[in-house]
Design a protein around this motif. Structure first.
Motif, mmCIF file in Angstrom:
data_model
loop_
_atom_site.group_PDB
_atom_site.id
_atom_site.type_symbol
_atom_site.label_atom_id
_atom_site.label_comp_id
_atom_site.label_asym_id
_atom_site.label_seq_id
_atom_site.Cartn_x
_atom_site.Cartn_y
_atom_site.Cartn_z
ATOM 1 N N ARG A 22 -3.439 -4.478 8.249
ATOM 2 C CA ARG A 22 -3.183 -4.196 6.832
ATOM 3 C C ARG A 22 -3.657 -5.380 5.981
ATOM 4 O O ARG A 22 -4.348 -5.198 4.975
ATOM 5 C CB ARG A 22 -1.697 -3.931 6.610
ATOM 6 C CG ARG A 22 -1.350 -3.596 5.167
ATOM 7 C CD ARG A 22 0.121 -3.232 4.983
ATOM 8 N NE ARG A 22 1.028 -4.234 5.502
ATOM 9 C CZ ARG A 22 1.833 -4.048 6.566
ATOM 10 N NH1 ARG A 22 1.842 -2.916 7.222
ATOM 11 N NH2 ARG A 22 2.628 -5.006 6.968
ATOM 12 N N ALA A 33 -2.830 -1.089 -2.267
ATOM 13 C CA ALA A 33 -1.520 -0.457 -2.364
ATOM 14 C C ALA A 33 -1.386 0.203 -3.732
ATOM 15 O O ALA A 33 -1.881 -0.301 -4.728
ATOM 16 C CB ALA A 33 -0.423 -1.500 -2.177
ATOM 17 N N THR A 34 -0.721 1.336 -3.745
ATOM 18 C CA THR A 34 -0.477 2.045 -5.002
ATOM 19 C C THR A 34 0.945 1.749 -5.469
ATOM 20 O O THR A 34 1.739 1.149 -4.742
ATOM 21 C CB THR A 34 -0.659 3.558 -4.835
ATOM 22 O OG1 THR A 34 0.316 4.025 -3.901
ATOM 23 C CG2 THR A 34 -2.059 3.898 -4.348
ATOM 24 N N ASP A 36 3.390 3.697 -5.706
ATOM 25 C CA ASP A 36 4.417 4.375 -4.912
ATOM 26 C C ASP A 36 4.404 3.956 -3.440
ATOM 27 O O ASP A 36 4.869 4.673 -2.569
ATOM 28 C CB ASP A 36 4.293 5.893 -5.043
ATOM 29 C CG ASP A 36 2.966 6.419 -4.516
ATOM 30 O OD1 ASP A 36 2.073 5.614 -4.190
ATOM 31 O OD2 ASP A 36 2.823 7.648 -4.434
ATOM 32 N N SER A 37 3.864 2.765 -3.165
ATOM 33 C CA SER A 37 3.860 2.160 -1.824
ATOM 34 C C SER A 37 3.028 2.922 -0.808
ATOM 35 O O SER A 37 3.291 2.849 0.394
ATOM 36 C CB SER A 37 5.289 1.984 -1.300
ATOM 37 O OG SER A 37 6.002 1.129 -2.153
ATOM 38 N N THR A 38 2.047 3.658 -1.270
ATOM 39 C CA THR A 38 1.086 4.260 -0.355
ATOM 40 C C THR A 38 -0.203 3.451 -0.433
ATOM 41 O O THR A 38 -0.285 2.478 -1.179
ATOM 42 C CB THR A 38 0.824 5.741 -0.706
ATOM 43 O OG1 THR A 38 0.298 5.813 -2.034
ATOM 44 C CG2 THR A 38 2.094 6.570 -0.601
ATOM 45 N N TRP A 39 -1.185 3.859 0.326
ATOM 46 C CA TRP A 39 -2.456 3.138 0.358
ATOM 47 C C TRP A 39 -3.573 4.077 -0.031
ATOM 48 O O TRP A 39 -3.514 5.267 0.223
ATOM 49 C CB TRP A 39 -2.706 2.580 1.766
ATOM 50 C CG TRP A 39 -1.715 1.525 2.108
ATOM 51 C CD1 TRP A 39 -0.512 1.736 2.728
ATOM 52 C CD2 TRP A 39 -1.792 0.148 1.828
ATOM 53 N NE1 TRP A 39 0.151 0.544 2.854
ATOM 54 C CE2 TRP A 39 -0.616 -0.460 2.309
ATOM 55 C CE3 TRP A 39 -2.736 -0.671 1.220
ATOM 56 C CZ2 TRP A 39 -0.368 -1.808 2.204
ATOM 57 C CZ3 TRP A 39 -2.494 -2.021 1.116
ATOM 58 C CH2 TRP A 39 -1.324 -2.575 1.604
#
Length: 66
Positions: A22, A33-34, A36-39
């Motif tokens: 990562r 990273a976005t 909302d804690s996604t990628w």
């Protein structure tokens, strides 16, 4: 659970390997990273995906039984 060798020859576990991947993706500008804690892929990595298309097509043809 298997482990792999770290830079100093010491074994590392899955979670550490996952963290290192990562961090490498972020450092290389491949993933971001976005909120909302996604990628998601960065524009740079999206260009890489497009550039790899012909190689992906070739590899599928190569892998077919002859």
């Amino acid at each position: 659970m298997s482990s792999t060798s770290g830079s100093q020859g010491a074994s590392i576990g899955f979670r550490d390997l996952q963290r290192r991947c990562r961090e490498a993706g972020i450092a290389a500008g491949i993933a971001a990273a976005t909120a909302d804690s996604t990628w998601q892929l960065t524009p740079l990595s999206a260009d890489l995906v497009s550039a790899m298309g012909p190689l992906t097509d070739w590899s599928r043809t190569w892998a077919e039984p002859r």
